[in-house]
Design a protein around this motif. Structure first.
Motif, PDB file in Angstrom:
ATOM      1  N   VAL A 215       0.865  -1.178   0.000  1.00 32.05           N
ATOM      2  CA  VAL A 215       0.000   0.000   0.000  1.00 32.05           C
ATOM      3  C   VAL A 215       0.905   1.233   0.000  1.00 32.05           C
ATOM      4  O   VAL A 215       1.688   1.435   0.926  1.00 32.05           O
ATOM      5  CB  VAL A 215      -0.932   0.029   1.224  1.00 32.05           C
ATOM      6  N   LYS A 216       0.782   2.043  -1.055  1.00 30.42           N
ATOM      7  CA  LYS A 216       1.600   3.252  -1.155  1.00 30.42           C
ATOM      8  C   LYS A 216       0.693   4.462  -1.277  1.00 30.42           C
ATOM      9  O   LYS A 216      -0.296   4.435  -1.997  1.00 30.42           O
ATOM     10  CB  LYS A 216       2.535   3.172  -2.362  1.00 30.42           C
ATOM     11  N   LYS A 217       1.086   5.521  -0.595  1.00 32.59           N
ATOM     12  CA  LYS A 217       0.281   6.739  -0.620  1.00 32.59           C
ATOM     13  C   LYS A 217       0.913   7.765  -1.547  1.00 32.59           C
ATOM     14  O   LYS A 217       2.102   8.055  -1.468  1.00 32.59           O
ATOM     15  CB  LYS A 217       0.155   7.327   0.780  1.00 32.59           C
ATOM     16  N   LYS A 218       0.076   8.304  -2.446  1.00 32.39           N
ATOM     17  CA  LYS A 218       0.482   9.406  -3.307  1.00 32.39           C
ATOM     18  C   LYS A 218      -0.568  10.491  -3.183  1.00 32.39           C
ATOM     19  O   LYS A 218      -1.709  10.312  -3.599  1.00 32.39           O
ATOM     20  CB  LYS A 218       0.610   8.937  -4.758  1.00 32.39           C
ATOM     21  N   LYS A 219      -0.136  11.575  -2.564  1.00 38.94           N
ATOM     22  CA  LYS A 219      -1.050  12.670  -2.257  1.00 38.94           C
ATOM     23  C   LYS A 219      -2.185  12.137  -1.403  1.00 38.94           C
ATOM     24  O   LYS A 219      -1.969  11.660  -0.316  1.00 38.94           O
ATOM     25  CB  LYS A 219      -1.538  13.347  -3.530  1.00 38.94           C
ATOM     26  N   ASN A 220      -3.417  12.205  -1.908  1.00 36.42           N
ATOM     27  CA  ASN A 220      -4.566  11.751  -1.117  1.00 36.42           C
ATOM     28  C   ASN A 220      -5.092  10.387  -1.577  1.00 36.42           C
ATOM     29  O   ASN A 220      -6.213   9.997  -1.249  1.00 36.42           O
ATOM     30  CB  ASN A 220      -5.701  12.775  -1.196  1.00 36.42           C
ATOM     31  N   ILE A 221      -4.276   9.673  -2.336  1.00 41.79           N
ATOM     32  CA  ILE A 221      -4.705   8.397  -2.894  1.00 41.79           C
ATOM     33  C   ILE A 221      -3.786   7.284  -2.393  1.00 41.79           C
ATOM     34  O   ILE A 221      -2.566   7.452  -2.307  1.00 41.79           O
ATOM     35  CB  ILE A 221      -4.670   8.420  -4.439  1.00 41.79           C
ATOM     36  N   PHE A 222      -4.378   6.142  -2.033  1.00 43.41           N
ATOM     37  CA  PHE A 222      -3.617   4.953  -1.677  1.00 43.41           C
ATOM     38  C   PHE A 222      -3.605   3.999  -2.868  1.00 43.41           C
ATOM     39  O   PHE A 222      -4.655   3.649  -3.417  1.00 43.41           O
ATOM     40  CB  PHE A 222      -4.227   4.244  -0.465  1.00 43.41           C
TER      41      PHE A 222
END
Length: 732
Positions: A215-222
């Motif tokens: 699970v990686k977070k980019k800005k407000n998206i996982f």
């Protein structure tokens, strides 16, 4: 003096080195700074209380810092106690000496901690919808891990934290009432990225495993990706209902046993909405049972028992946003026989594209309308491909059945949601049927009308239905709002396995799927003609059939046999589901009629019976009036008159039973003698052939292949017979 200073300096240096070495290796343990450390923890989070026994300080000379470590501390959060293995932090040497230090980082090693307590601990640092949901769905389980935290000047956790460890015996109850039990995994959390490994769990009693999920977070998206494996297991219908939002009980799907290997990726936003879901699955479907009653399959597959079983299927599934692909092959059990099937399904938006091949080798196939039968253990291939649209219409690009040299091909067949034909482009049939008749028939759409051409066609079954009053019970009942004209040109049309006509020409007009008008002409040998017309006036459908050659049509009535010569005239009116028909035959004779021979023999009329074994008994006229509804034919009256005998019958016929009763008048015996008496003979018998006072009463009953006849040899004529004769006399 200098020597003393050197010695003193050297001693102090050695002492300092020894002290640094001791503090770096062994450190010192004290409780004097416990209050200061607790105050620093409270500064970071006021809801956390820390209980320390003693703190061991180790010097880190190269970093000019002090490492403070406490074994067996306890963290108190909302009256819940969390026991830790140790807690450790680093303090700058300068701030430590000045007794004005602050905690910039924490290293925590835990003992067993309940998952619920872990969530509470996490929420104390910063609550979120994710943590709130976790607090609701976690029911049991514990974790052990190591936590490395760094804090900014305001006491908030920096994004460079690292948390790793393992979870054992987790138990979750999801929002849709599904359950996860025996959850075990390794994890690592690093700067809002989550790495899960060696995952094992039971999902609704199905054992699942995964080597890794990320699970990686980019800005407000996982961004979530991973692999999911399931072992061979019987699948509960309720699980499928929840996964696919479909009622599998209504689909009659049962006994599902499968295992799967799945690779997936998807995105989740802060509102837990899933987007960009991608799935690649390999499913090993061991068994699946499907009960089906669609399209009356048993009519074409006689060994079909409404239960389709799938075995040993390997299915590949690819899902990407609005695209959905299934490709599979395996065994299908029809009746008690295993057949091979391969299929492909592609979904784009709300449209499905399908292609299926079924090797029907061990099962027989029947197409009753064409008298076609493929026997068991003969290789055949059924293929159909097309499109299923969002309005529930189906377009078959092609349907083909191939068996040896036999071929059935349908192209561009369009069906509505009730499986009725809306349109078709082409029919191309080339086959030999059970009567060893070669059929070659070709139907093609040209603009708005059709041309039906061919070299040979067995129309026996279609004529059977028409003579029973069911002239639209085969193809036309499958048509929907079908308006067209069909031009017919067929070189040879068989009426049964013996008789045929040549050069059949004509036209059929269809209106809303019903025969509006039909006009067909053809010829037997020696220019004898056969004509057929159908006219629909809106409320009634009127059918007429005329044949210069009666035998091939009369023999279709199973209880009438032994006809020779004669002409036939048939007339029928159909209103809704009931037809009333009249069949007339002129100038024919009976050569071989076992039932009639038996009646004559039992009635001791051997002389007439002998005629049937010679040249036959001639009749001037035969008339049958009957009505048909579904499989029941009710015979209101059969009347035959000839020089030797006359017959009157009534009764009924269905698929399994014939029941007839009647009276036979032997005009050449007793009645002829009575007729010779002056005056009295004219009154009782009359001068018309076929009239008489005495007759033979009989009954015929049984299955078409096992008819039984009973006879009452001498009986006075019924008023009905006499009335019928008088009507005939008036006509003459």
């Amino acid at each position: 003096m200098i020597r003393i200073l050197i010695k003193t300096s050297l001693f102090l240096l050695i002492l300092i080195v020894l002290l640094v070495f001791y503090l770096s290796v062994f450190g010192i343990e004290t409780k004097r700074l416990n209050i200061k450390i607790k105050d620093e923890i409270l500064r970071i989070n006021k809801s956390i209380k820390l209980e320390l026994d003693s703190v061991k300080f180790l010097l880190k000379p190269f970093n000019l810092s002090i490492s403070a470590k406490s074994y067996g501390p306890e963290v108190i959060i909302n009256s819940s106690r969390i026991k830790l293995e140790f807690i450790k932090t680093n303090i700058s040497l300068k701030s430590f000496i000045n007794n004005d230090f602050s905690i910039d980082d924490l290293q925590i090693s835990t003992k067993k901690i309940q998952l619920k307590d872990l969530v509470s601990f996490s929420r104390s640092f910063g609550d979120s919808p994710q943590l709130f949901i976790l607090s609701k769905i976690i029911k049991d389980g514990f974790w052990v891990g190591d936590i490395n935290l760094n804090f900014d000047d305001k006491g908030k956790i920096d994004n460079d934290y690292i948390i790793k460890g393992f979870i054992k015996n987790g138990k979750l109850k999801l929002l849709n009432n599904n359950k996860i039990d025996n959850l075990n995994l390794l994890f690592k959390l690093e700067n809002e990225n989550y790495f899960l490994e060696d995952i094992e769990a039971n999902y609704n009693k199905i054992k699942l495993s995964s080597p890794s999920i990320t699970v990686k977070k980019k800005k407000n998206i996982f961004l979530i990706s991973g692999k999911l494996l399931s072992e061979k297991k019987n699948v509960n219908e309720n699980l499928l209902n929840n996964l696919f939002k479909t009622n599998f009980k209504n689909l009659n799907i049962k006994n599902i046993n499968l295992s799967s290997d799945n690779d997936f990726t998807f995105k989740v936003n802060k509102k837990f909405k899933i987007n960009d879901f991608n799935l690649k699955s390999i499913i090993n479907l061991n068994t699946l049972d499907y009960k089906s009653d669609l399209l009356n399959i048993k009519k074409y597959l006689p060994e079909f028992d409404e239960l389709i079983k799938l075995e040993n299927h390997k299915i590949e599934i690819t899902y990407n946003q609005n695209k959905f692909n299934i490709k599979g092959k395996g065994k299908i059990i029809i009746g008690d026989n295993l057949e091979d099937i391969a299929y492909k399904l592609d979904k784009k938006d709300k449209t499905y594209f399908f292609n299926t091949n079924i090797n029907i080798n061990k099962n027989p196939i029947l197409i009753d309308t064409f008298n076609y039968e493929k026997k068991s253990d003969i290789i055949s291939l059924l293929n159909f491909n097309g499109i299923y649209k969002k309005d529930k219409t189906i377009l078959f690009n092609s349907i083909s059945l191939k068996e040896n040299d036999n071929k059935f091909l349908v192209e561009n067949l369009k069906l509505n949601k009730e499986f009725k034909i809306i349109d078709v482009l082409l029919l191309d049939f080339d086959f030999s049927n059970i009567h060893k008749i070669d059929n070659q028939i070709y139907l093609k759409k040209i603009k708005k009308k059709y041309e039906l051409t061919g070299t040979s066609f067995d129309a026996g079954k279609l004529i059977d239905e028409m003579l029973k009053g069911d002239n639209d019970q085969s193809f036309s009942k499958l048509l929907h709002n079908f308006n067209t004209n069909i031009d017919i040109r067929v070189d040879k049309v068989y009426l049964d396995n013996e008789y045929f006509v040549n050069r059949m020409n004509g036209q059929i007009s269809l209106l809303k799927g019903e025969i509006e008008k039909l006009d067909i002409k053809s010829k037997y040998k020696k220019d004898k003609i056969l004509t057929l017309t159908i006219n629909n006036n809106g409320n009634e459908k009127i059918t007429t059939l005329f044949s210069d050659f009666a035998s091939p049509l009369v023999k279709k009535y199973k209880f009438i046999k032994g006809f020779e010569e004669g002409t036939l005239d048939f007339y029928s009116i159909k209103n809704k589901n009931t037809s009333n028909s009249k069949l007339k035959i002129y100038n024919f004779k009976l050569q071989e009629l076992p039932t009639l021979t038996k009646i004559l023999t039992l009635a001791s009329l051997q002389g007439i019976a002998d005629l049937l074994t010679g040249e036959g008994i001639r009749f001037n006229e035969f008339e049958m009036s009957f009505s048909s509804q579904k499989d029941l034919m009710t015979i209101n009256e059969i009347y035959a008159i000839g020089p030797a005998i006359s017959i009157l019958m009534d009764g009924y016929i269905d698929k399994e039973l014939i029941s007839l009763r009647g009276t036979l008048v032997p005009a050449t015996t007793i009645n002829k003698a009575i007729g010779s008496i002056p005056l009295l003979g004219d009154i009782l018998v009359g001068d018309k052939t076929g009239e008489g006072v005495f007759g033979v009463s009989f009954k015929i009953k049984g299955s078409p292949k096992n008819l039984k006849t009973t006879v009452n040899p001498i009986k006075s004529l019924t008023p009905r017979f006499i009335t019928r004769i008088l009507e005939k006399i008036k006509k003459d």
